[in-house]
Design a protein around this motif. Structure first.
Motif, PDB file in Angstrom:
ATOM      1  N   PHE A  32      43.729  85.590  -3.736  1.00  0.00           N
ATOM      2  CA  PHE A  32      43.973  86.955  -4.225  1.00  0.00           C
ATOM      3  C   PHE A  32      45.102  86.953  -5.254  1.00  0.00           C
ATOM      4  N   CYS A  33      46.203  86.272  -4.916  1.00  0.00           N
ATOM      5  CA  CYS A  33      47.364  86.240  -5.817  1.00  0.00           C
ATOM      6  C   CYS A  33      47.014  85.572  -7.141  1.00  0.00           C
ATOM      7  N   PHE A  34      46.304  84.461  -7.060  1.00  0.00           N
ATOM      8  CA  PHE A  34      45.956  83.737  -8.284  1.00  0.00           C
ATOM      9  C   PHE A  34      45.027  84.559  -9.174  1.00  0.00           C
ATOM     10  N   THR A  35      43.969  85.114  -8.595  1.00  0.00           N
ATOM     11  CA  THR A  35      43.014  85.881  -9.400  1.00  0.00           C
ATOM     12  C   THR A  35      43.654  87.154  -9.948  1.00  0.00           C
ATOM     13  N   GLY A  36      44.528  87.786  -9.178  1.00  0.00           N
ATOM     14  CA  GLY A  36      45.205  88.990  -9.662  1.00  0.00           C
ATOM     15  C   GLY A  36      46.191  88.700 -10.771  1.00  0.00           C
ATOM     16  N   TYR A  37      46.813  87.526 -10.713  1.00  0.00           N
ATOM     17  CA  TYR A  37      47.799  87.120 -11.722  1.00  0.00           C
ATOM     18  C   TYR A  37      47.167  87.003 -13.105  1.00  0.00           C
ATOM     19  N   LEU A  38      45.887  86.673 -13.144  1.00  0.00           N
ATOM     20  CA  LEU A  38      45.195  86.481 -14.418  1.00  0.00           C
ATOM     21  C   LEU A  38      44.758  87.782 -15.078  1.00  0.00           C
ATOM     22  N   HIS A  73      38.290  88.948  -7.419  1.00  0.00           N
ATOM     23  CA  HIS A  73      39.451  89.686  -6.939  1.00  0.00           C
ATOM     24  C   HIS A  73      39.077  90.997  -6.262  1.00  0.00           C
ATOM     25  N   ILE A  74      38.099  91.711  -6.792  1.00  0.00           N
ATOM     26  CA  ILE A  74      37.831  93.050  -6.249  1.00  0.00           C
ATOM     27  C   ILE A  74      36.576  93.148  -5.383  1.00  0.00           C
ATOM     28  N   VAL A  75      35.730  92.106  -5.373  1.00  0.00           N
ATOM     29  CA  VAL A  75      34.498  92.185  -4.577  1.00  0.00           C
ATOM     30  C   VAL A  75      34.433  91.051  -3.554  1.00  0.00           C
ATOM     31  N   ILE A  76      34.370  89.824  -4.026  1.00  0.00           N
ATOM     32  CA  ILE A  76      34.076  88.690  -3.143  1.00  0.00           C
ATOM     33  C   ILE A  76      35.216  88.433  -2.163  1.00  0.00           C
ATOM     34  N   LEU A  77      36.440  88.296  -2.658  1.00  0.00           N
ATOM     35  CA  LEU A  77      37.574  88.017  -1.773  1.00  0.00           C
ATOM     36  C   LEU A  77      37.830  89.141  -0.770  1.00  0.00           C
ATOM     37  N   PRO A  78      37.766  90.431  -1.164  1.00  0.00           N
ATOM     38  CA  PRO A  78      37.947  91.478  -0.155  1.00  0.00           C
ATOM     39  C   PRO A  78      36.899  91.442   0.956  1.00  0.00           C
ATOM     40  N   VAL A  79      35.643  91.201   0.592  1.00  0.00           N
ATOM     41  CA  VAL A  79      34.590  91.141   1.619  1.00  0.00           C
ATOM     42  C   VAL A  79      34.841  89.979   2.572  1.00  0.00           C
ATOM     43  N   VAL A  80      35.145  88.803   2.010  1.00  0.00           N
ATOM     44  CA  VAL A  80      35.421  87.621   2.844  1.00  0.00           C
ATOM     45  C   VAL A  80      36.654  87.860   3.706  1.00  0.00           C
TER      46      VAL A  80
END
Length: 200
Positions: A116-122, A172-179
């Motif tokens: 989450f942190c890495f994908t949000g940082y980009l 960041h907004i779909v796959i990681l939150p569901v997992v």
């Protein structure tokens, strides 16, 4: 159901501050979800408009800078809370049978938080975000056996493009939150079934 949940007694040994980091992590996740939804309303995941949309959120949206700051600070606090929770689990030996599967799920949740942190940082797609994408994808590409495939998958091609940004935004907004939500539900159900482990 809520009455049964509310009347469930907390063991005496778990009434210490050491046992609160899991709950704090969950609270921070809820803050991330709420502020993330508010940010996503104005964010535009294209190389040309991503940075402009972030600046628009910061400067023109009412409370936009505060919401983005809360999202950023909560992300950092979430990493700290997850690590503190894991250190407590190690210290009290809560990873031992019969809770070893829950330990594995918790370790996966740590990886999810870091992702989450890495994908949000980009996502601002400024110089920091772009070069973080370059370095991060190259690190994935250096892994043995699957590195080349992971590099192509993460970059959405042979180089960093707008599709890379779109791919990380979707993560960041779909796959990681569901997992993350599925993993947390399993984590909580297992704690509910096995109970809170005792101290050393």
């Amino acid at each position: 159901m809520f009455k049964e949940l509310g009347s469930h007694p907390v063991p005496k040994h778990a009434r210490s501050y050491m046992y609160c980091f899991g709950g704090i992590t969950f609270l921070l996740f809820l803050i991330q979800v709420i502020t993330g939804i508010l940010l996503a309303i104005y964010y535009k995941p294209t190389p040309e408009l991503a940075y402009e949309s972030v600046m628009f959120i910061e400067q023109d949206v009412w409370m936009g800078a505060a919401i983005r700051s809360i999202h950023n600070v909560a992300a950092n606090l979430m990493v700290i809370a997850v690590l503190m929770h894991m250190f407590r689990v190690i210290y009290t030996g809560s990873y031992k049978p019969p809770r070893q599967l829950n330990w594995i799920i918790g370790a996966c949740l740590l990886i999810i938080v870091l992702a989450f942190c890495f994908t949000g940082y980009l996502l601002p797609w400024d110089q920091l975000g772009y070069w973080a994408a370059v370095i991060g994808t190259k690190i994935m590409g250096s892994l043995p056996w699957l590195g080349e495939q992971l590099l192509l998958l993460s970059q959405a091609g042979s180089k960093i493009t707008g599709y890379t940004l779109t791919r990380f935004y979707a993560l960041h907004i779909v796959i990681l939150p569901v997992v993350a939500i599925v993993s947390m539900v399993i984590h909580f159900l297992m704690i509910r079934k096995q109970g809170i482990s005792g101290g050393l």
